[in-house]
Design an enzyme around this catalytic site. Structure first.
Site, PDB file in Angstrom:
ATOM      1  N   CYS A  35      39.625 -39.969 -46.967  1.00  0.00           N
ATOM      2  CA  CYS A  35      40.264 -41.337 -46.792  1.00  0.00           C
ATOM      3  C   CYS A  35      39.322 -42.448 -47.542  1.00  0.00           C
ATOM      4  CB  CYS A  35      40.533 -41.431 -45.181  1.00  0.00           C
ATOM      5  SG  CYS A  35      38.927 -41.770 -44.223  1.00  0.00           S
ATOM      6  N   ASP A  37      36.476 -43.003 -46.153  1.00  0.00           N
ATOM      7  CA  ASP A  37      35.522 -43.729 -45.038  1.00  0.00           C
ATOM      8  C   ASP A  37      34.243 -43.130 -45.276  1.00  0.00           C
ATOM      9  OD1 ASP A  37      37.703 -45.071 -44.302  1.00  0.00           O
ATOM     10  OD2 ASP A  37      37.820 -43.937 -42.274  1.00  0.00           O
ATOM     11  N   CYS A  61      37.578 -47.894 -41.011  1.00  0.00           N
ATOM     12  CA  CYS A  61      38.360 -48.318 -40.158  1.00  0.00           C
ATOM     13  C   CYS A  61      37.893 -49.121 -38.922  1.00  0.00           C
ATOM     14  CB  CYS A  61      39.368 -47.498 -39.667  1.00  0.00           C
ATOM     15  SG  CYS A  61      38.618 -46.348 -38.412  1.00  0.00           S
ATOM     16  N   CYS A 105      37.139 -41.006 -35.357  1.00  0.00           N
ATOM     17  CA  CYS A 105      36.301 -42.120 -35.869  1.00  0.00           C
ATOM     18  C   CYS A 105      35.205 -42.054 -35.482  1.00  0.00           C
ATOM     19  CB  CYS A 105      37.136 -43.343 -35.983  1.00  0.00           C
ATOM     20  SG  CYS A 105      38.666 -43.195 -36.467  1.00  0.00           S
TER      21      CYS A 105
HETATM   22 FE1  FES Z   1      38.397 -42.466 -40.977  1.00  0.00          FE
HETATM   23 FE2  FES Z   1      38.598 -44.131 -38.828  1.00  0.00          FE
HETATM   24  S1  FES Z   1      40.621 -43.569 -40.196  1.00  0.00           S
HETATM   25  S2  FES Z   1      36.888 -43.201 -39.724  1.00  0.00           S
END
Ligand code: FES
Length: 148
Positions: A35, A37, A61, A105
């Site tokens: 993703c 992140d 996020c 997360c």
């Molecule tokens: Fe990946 Fe929150 S959706 S850290």
């Protein structure tokens, strides 16, 4: 009932300790390729192994931002050994909870702290048991799940 607690929204809107420390004693980065992140944590440690300053940057996020913010607040002024004991569950509890699908997360923040401490140990030639840090695995940290 709101999906996110007031504390989560507060830390998301006004995250504490955002930024970077140029002369950090330890820097940890964890992330997830799926993703995108990423979490980067910087720590400043004094001669008594107390974390005198901590900053983070995250490209992630809202839950990742809120948990990192809370985690830095909980760790500042603590020894690195105390910081290592901070679990993502403790951070989530301090935030009055997260939706179940966002718990993963919070693991990113915990792993970033651990990665920063590991980097501090490495830079200062401090011996440690590699087994204690083997869970610093971005794929595991994130669980490959992505959503808001
Ligand atoms: Fe990946 Fe929150 S959706 S850290």
């Amino acid at each position: 009932m709101a999906l996110y607690s007031e504390k989560v929204m507060d830390h998301f809107r006004n995250p504490r300790n955002v930024g970077q420390i140029d002369d950090a004693d330890g820097v940890g980065e964890v992330g997830n390729a799926k993703c995108g992140d990423i979490m980067r944590m910087y720590i400043k440690v004094d001669e008594n192994r107390v974390i005198t300053d901590i900053k983070f940057n995250t490209f992630g996020c809202g839950s990742a931002i809120a948990t990192s913010s809370m985690a830095t607040e909980m760790i500042k002024g603590k020894t690195i050994e105390e910081a290592l004991k901070l679990s993502n569950q403790a951070v989530v509890k301090a935030l009055d909870g997260l939706p179940t699908h966002k718990i993963h997360c919070s693991v990113l923040a915990e792993q970033a702290v651990r990665a920063a401490v590991k980097d501090y140990y490495d830079r200062h030639g401090i011996a440690y048991n590699p087994e204690d840090f083997k869970e610093i695995d971005p794929e595991e940290a994130h669980g490959g799940h992505c959503g808001l």
